[in-house]
Design a protein around this motif. Structure first.
Motif, PDB file in Angstrom:
ATOM      1  N   GLU A  94      23.820 112.996  37.929  1.00  0.00           N
ATOM      2  CA  GLU A  94      25.174 113.326  38.397  1.00  0.00           C
ATOM      3  C   GLU A  94      25.138 114.164  39.667  1.00  0.00           C
ATOM      4  OE1 GLU A  94      27.360 115.150  35.266  1.00  0.00           O
ATOM      5  OE2 GLU A  94      27.471 113.319  34.052  1.00  0.00           O
ATOM      6  N   LYS A  95      24.248 115.174  39.698  1.00  0.00           N
ATOM      7  CA  LYS A  95      24.204 116.028  40.897  1.00  0.00           C
ATOM      8  C   LYS A  95      23.772 115.217  42.128  1.00  0.00           C
ATOM      9  CE  LYS A  95      23.323 120.451  38.627  1.00  0.00           C
ATOM     10  NZ  LYS A  95      22.396 121.621  38.517  1.00  0.00           N
ATOM     11  N   ASP A  96      22.852 114.293  41.923  1.00  0.00           N
ATOM     12  CA  ASP A  96      22.414 113.471  43.053  1.00  0.00           C
ATOM     13  C   ASP A  96      23.558 112.589  43.562  1.00  0.00           C
ATOM     14  OD1 ASP A  96      19.888 114.529  42.882  1.00  0.00           O
ATOM     15  OD2 ASP A  96      19.146 112.939  41.550  1.00  0.00           O
ATOM     16  N   ILE A  97      24.350 112.049  42.642  1.00  0.00           N
ATOM     17  CA  ILE A  97      25.484 111.195  43.047  1.00  0.00           C
ATOM     18  C   ILE A  97      26.501 112.003  43.845  1.00  0.00           C
ATOM     19  CG2 ILE A  97      27.452 109.863  42.180  1.00  0.00           C
ATOM     20  CD1 ILE A  97      25.631 109.048  39.812  1.00  0.00           C
ATOM     21  N   ILE A  98      26.810 113.226  43.327  1.00  0.00           N
ATOM     22  CA  ILE A  98      27.788 114.078  44.029  1.00  0.00           C
ATOM     23  C   ILE A  98      27.243 114.467  45.397  1.00  0.00           C
ATOM     24  CG2 ILE A  98      28.941 116.319  43.987  1.00  0.00           C
ATOM     25  CD1 ILE A  98      29.052 116.059  40.909  1.00  0.00           C
ATOM     26  N   SER A  99      25.953 114.754  45.438  1.00  0.00           N
ATOM     27  CA  SER A  99      25.340 115.133  46.719  1.00  0.00           C
ATOM     28  C   SER A  99      25.420 113.983  47.722  1.00  0.00           C
ATOM     29  CB  SER A  99      23.888 115.548  46.478  1.00  0.00           C
ATOM     30  OG  SER A  99      23.247 115.834  47.711  1.00  0.00           O
ATOM     31  N   ASP A 100      25.160 112.765  47.231  1.00  0.00           N
ATOM     32  CA  ASP A 100      25.235 111.599  48.122  1.00  0.00           C
ATOM     33  C   ASP A 100      26.645 111.411  48.658  1.00  0.00           C
ATOM     34  OD1 ASP A 100      22.563 111.131  47.746  1.00  0.00           O
ATOM     35  OD2 ASP A 100      22.863 109.609  46.181  1.00  0.00           O
ATOM     36  N   LEU A 101      27.646 111.584  47.777  1.00  0.00           N
ATOM     37  CA  LEU A 101      29.039 111.420  48.235  1.00  0.00           C
ATOM     38  C   LEU A 101      29.398 112.496  49.258  1.00  0.00           C
ATOM     39  CD1 LEU A 101      30.877 110.596  44.859  1.00  0.00           C
ATOM     40  CD2 LEU A 101      30.080 109.016  46.622  1.00  0.00           C
ATOM     41  N   ASN A 102      28.930 113.706  48.994  1.00  0.00           N
ATOM     42  CA  ASN A 102      29.233 114.816  49.903  1.00  0.00           C
ATOM     43  C   ASN A 102      28.564 114.604  51.270  1.00  0.00           C
ATOM     44  OD1 ASN A 102      30.492 117.438  50.295  1.00  0.00           O
ATOM     45  ND2 ASN A 102      28.403 118.233  50.425  1.00  0.00           N
ATOM     46  N   THR A 103      27.411 113.961  51.274  1.00  0.00           N
ATOM     47  CA  THR A 103      26.730 113.696  52.553  1.00  0.00           C
ATOM     48  C   THR A 103      27.600 112.834  53.467  1.00  0.00           C
ATOM     49  OG1 THR A 103      24.559 113.856  51.505  1.00  0.00           O
ATOM     50  CG2 THR A 103      24.684 112.674  53.614  1.00  0.00           C
ATOM     51  N   TYR A 104      28.232 111.809  52.901  1.00  0.00           N
ATOM     52  CA  TYR A 104      29.119 110.954  53.703  1.00  0.00           C
ATOM     53  C   TYR A 104      30.286 111.749  54.263  1.00  0.00           C
ATOM     54  CZ  TYR A 104      26.747 106.726  52.055  1.00  0.00           C
ATOM     55  OH  TYR A 104      25.821 105.745  51.797  1.00  0.00           O
ATOM     56  N   VAL A 105      30.870 112.629  53.454  1.00  0.00           N
ATOM     57  CA  VAL A 105      32.041 113.397  53.902  1.00  0.00           C
ATOM     58  C   VAL A 105      31.653 114.378  54.988  1.00  0.00           C
ATOM     59  CG1 VAL A 105      33.820 115.040  53.184  1.00  0.00           C
ATOM     60  CG2 VAL A 105      33.188 113.146  51.673  1.00  0.00           C
ATOM     61  N   GLU A 106      30.523 115.076  54.813  1.00  0.00           N
ATOM     62  CA  GLU A 106      30.116 116.071  55.802  1.00  0.00           C
ATOM     63  C   GLU A 106      29.675 115.435  57.124  1.00  0.00           C
ATOM     64  OE1 GLU A 106      27.129 118.444  53.986  1.00  0.00           O
ATOM     65  OE2 GLU A 106      28.569 119.686  52.855  1.00  0.00           O
ATOM     66  N   SER A 107      29.212 114.191  57.069  1.00  0.00           N
ATOM     67  CA  SER A 107      28.761 113.538  58.304  1.00  0.00           C
ATOM     68  C   SER A 107      29.925 113.022  59.142  1.00  0.00           C
ATOM     69  CB  SER A 107      27.818 112.367  57.970  1.00  0.00           C
ATOM     70  OG  SER A 107      28.505 111.366  57.241  1.00  0.00           O
ATOM     71  N   ARG A 108      31.115 112.979  58.540  1.00  0.00           N
ATOM     72  CA  ARG A 108      32.280 112.476  59.282  1.00  0.00           C
ATOM     73  C   ARG A 108      33.470 113.366  58.996  1.00  0.00           C
ATOM     74  NH1 ARG A 108      32.496 105.983  59.238  1.00  0.00           N
ATOM     75  NH2 ARG A 108      34.557 106.578  59.995  1.00  0.00           N
ATOM     76  N   ASN A 109      34.064 113.892  60.079  1.00  0.00           N
ATOM     77  CA  ASN A 109      35.205 114.793  59.884  1.00  0.00           C
ATOM     78  C   ASN A 109      36.515 114.043  59.669  1.00  0.00           C
ATOM     79  OD1 ASN A 109      35.653 113.763  62.385  1.00  0.00           O
ATOM     80  ND2 ASN A 109      35.417 115.710  63.489  1.00  0.00           N
ATOM     81  N   ASP A 110      36.468 112.713  59.699  1.00  0.00           N
ATOM     82  CA  ASP A 110      37.699 111.940  59.501  1.00  0.00           C
ATOM     83  C   ASP A 110      37.904 111.576  58.036  1.00  0.00           C
ATOM     84  OD1 ASP A 110      35.386 110.430  59.707  1.00  0.00           O
ATOM     85  OD2 ASP A 110      36.464 108.600  60.258  1.00  0.00           O
TER      86      ASP A 110
END
Length: 596
Positions: free
Chosen positions: A99-115
């Motif tokens: 679960e933590k890895d999945i959340i981390s992966d999702l957060n990576t996409y959000v942090e890489s794009r401010n839109d």
């Protein structure tokens, strides 16, 4: 148009030809300028409007393409998440260590794009993952209450919602555009769940709000249900103070549509995304599109006024240059008619009128010399009398020709004026021939052809002619002015009296040591008695036969005088069958001087 000009001429008594030509030119040019100005104005306005519409369409289409491109990048993110190994493994095994890895992966996409605001994954077993652990989902959320969730599950495609406030999280309410899709595992046949990607609504605003279309124009976006995705006056729409014609927008194909809003014309330019189904629409008021019209009106008014004044000035110059020398020629002719042969015309123009004036001066000078010449012997006297007779131009023919020139000038038939003036000048030049009595066959044919050109213009379809000359005798010399008097007789006493007109056929051929000139017409013909009377030296011709008869008799006398009794004229004719005149001359290739 013609009746209007005639009425104006009668009303203001415009008798002067120069005034008439100037007035007619000015009226004609005025209407031409008005027509050209109207067409130019209409075409210019149409082109500007079409170019403006095309520019707006391309601008709106580009916005639509930009939005599509951006949404495709979001779909690419969803596709990448579908291939996430941790997510696939978790859905299959529910291994909580992932679960933590999945959340981390999702957060990576959000942090890489401010839109991107949020990424939320709802597994097929109800487990929810979102990128931000600091945000808390609201309690008792039923995702079936959200349209983006229902459409993603039921339609099984990438779904883009209208703009809205995202209400999934406590104490956080942001304007977003939700993109959702049902994720299918690429490794085994099973749905992973629904993925939600919330796009920052400000991104859509930045794409569209910076576009300016005139003073009042703007761009807005609606989805395929008619719901507003973006509108610069969204608050006015919600409050009912403003509205858009959604029926026209939703039911129209891509292109431009005109509607009426508050009694003003407004244009919608519509482009539809095949990817998202959104319609990007520009709204432009016609008064903005047509803002160029006052300047265009002013330009055409100034140019039209200037062109009219220039046309009047040019009309005056043209009419004066054409008619002034003709008037001088007519006035001098009146003096010659009164018996004054010492006059001359001072016209320096290097054109047909100038040639006509020179030929006229030579003619009057020649006539004057012949009249005052002391005839020493009877033979020379007869020669001189015949020369004077041949050099004289029939006043009626000359006056009729000049009247025809003036008439054509008044009716603006300048091509006819040039043809007739040129033919008359050449006719005089060959008639004078610098005093020579012998000219080439080619010059004699040119002389009669110029005469026929003038008569052809006067009689039109009532007269036609054909000339055929053998090439190898064109440079042979003969006494001048043989054919024209016979042709004149054929016109006035043969063809003129035939209903429907007639034909004159002229041929010049070589027979051994002789030249045969044949002039045939299909006119009313003559009786044998009239032919005998024509050649009789002791009988007076009837009044109606005098003009042509004297000319034909004179030609026969001159041929016999210069070449002997073996040469002269033969006439064959029958009533209503036409007349053929044959002139026999010696075939002399080189002849010098004027003496026999």
């Amino acid at each position: 148009m013609k009746n209007l000009i005639v009425k104006l001429i009668d009303r203001y008594n415009l008798k002067s030809i120069q005034v008439l030509i100037t007035f007619s030119f000015s009226i004609l040019i005025f209407f031409i300028i008005c027509t050209i100005a109207f067409l130019s104005y209409h075409i210019t306005g149409t082109v500007v409007e079409e170019n403006t519409n095309e520019y707006v369409y391309q601008l709106v289409k580009q916005v639509n393409n930009d939005i599509d491109y951006y949404l495709r990048t979001v779909e690419t993110i969803a596709e990448n998440i579908r291939y996430n190994n941790d997510l696939n493994e978790y859905v299959r095994t529910e291994n909580q260590e992932l679960e933590k890895d999945i959340i981390s992966d999702l957060n990576t996409y959000v942090e890489s794009r401010n839109d991107i605001i949020n990424i939320v994954f709802i597994s097929n077993k109800g487990r929810v993952f979102h990128n931000n652990l600091h945000l808390k989902l609201k309690d008792n959320i039923n995702f079936e209450d959200f349209e983006w969730y229902r459409k993603a599950k039921n339609e099984e495609k990438f779904v883009v919602s209208e703009s809205h406030i995202q209400r999934l999280f406590e104490s956080r309410y942001k304007w977003v555009v939700s993109c959702s899709t049902l994720l299918k595992s690429p490794y085994y046949e099973e749905n992973l769940g629904v993925l939600l990607v919330d796009i920052n609504y400000n991104l859509i605003i930045d794409m569209v709000s910076s576009i300016k279309l005139g003073q009042k124009g703007y761009v807005f976006i609606v989805d395929n249900n008619g719901d507003i995705v973006y509108h610069p006056k969204q608050q006015l729409l919600y409050s009912g103070l403003k509205s858009e014609d959604m029926d026209t927008i939703l039911n129209s194909e891509d292109g431009t549509k005109t509607v009426i809003e508050d009694r003003k014309k407004k244009q919608y330019t519509i482009t539809t995304s095949k990817y998202s189904g959104w319609k990007v629409v520009s709204s432009v008021y016609m008064e903005d599109i047509l803002s160029y019209k006052p300047n265009l009106d002013r330009f055409f008014f100034i140019m039209g006024t200037l062109a009219i004044f220039i046309s009047i000035f040019i009309s005056v110059l043209i009419s004066r240059s054409i008619l002034y020398p003709i008037k001088k020629l007519v006035n001098t002719m009146h003096q010659v008619e009164e018996g004054n042969l010492d006059v001359s015309i001072d016209i320096k123009n290097d054109n047909e009128i100038g040639e006509l004036a020179k030929a006229f001066n030579l003619m009057t000078n020649r006539i004057n010399n012949l009249v005052n010449q002391n005839k020493k012997v009877e033979k020379n006297k007869r020669k001189n009398e015949l020369r004077a007779l041949q050099a004289q131009i029939n006043p009626h023919f000359l006056y009729n020709t000049l009247d025809s020139i003036i008439w054509m000038a008044e009716s603006k038939n300048y091509k006819g004026v040039v043809i007739m003036t040129s033919a008359l000048a050449k006719l005089f030049r060959i008639s004078i021939s610098k005093g020579a009595q012998y000219i080439t066959v080619a010059e004699e044919i040119e002389h009669v052809e110029n005469y026929l050109k003038i008569q052809k213009i006067r009689y039109g379809d009532h007269l036609d002619y054909h000339i055929d000359v053998e090439e190898d005798i064109k440079q042979n010399k003969i006494i001048k002015l043989i054919i024209q008097p016979i042709v004149e007789n054929a016109i006035y006493h043969g063809i003129k009296n035939v209903h429907g007109g007639g034909m004159i056929d002229i041929s010049v051929k070589k027979y051994d040591n002789k030249i045969l000139i044949t002039i045939a017409d299909d006119g009313v013909g003559m009786s044998q008695q009239e032919i005998k009377l024509l050649f009789s030296k002791n009988q007076e011709l009837p009044k109606e036969k005098k003009l042509g008869g004297v000319g034909v008799r004179n030609v026969d006398n001159r041929i016999k005088l210069y070449y002997g009794e073996d040469y002269g004229l033969e006439i064959e004719s029958e009533i209503y069958e036409g007349t053929t005149v044959k002139a026999w001359l010696p075939n002399i290739s080189i002849l010098g001087g004027d003496n026999i």
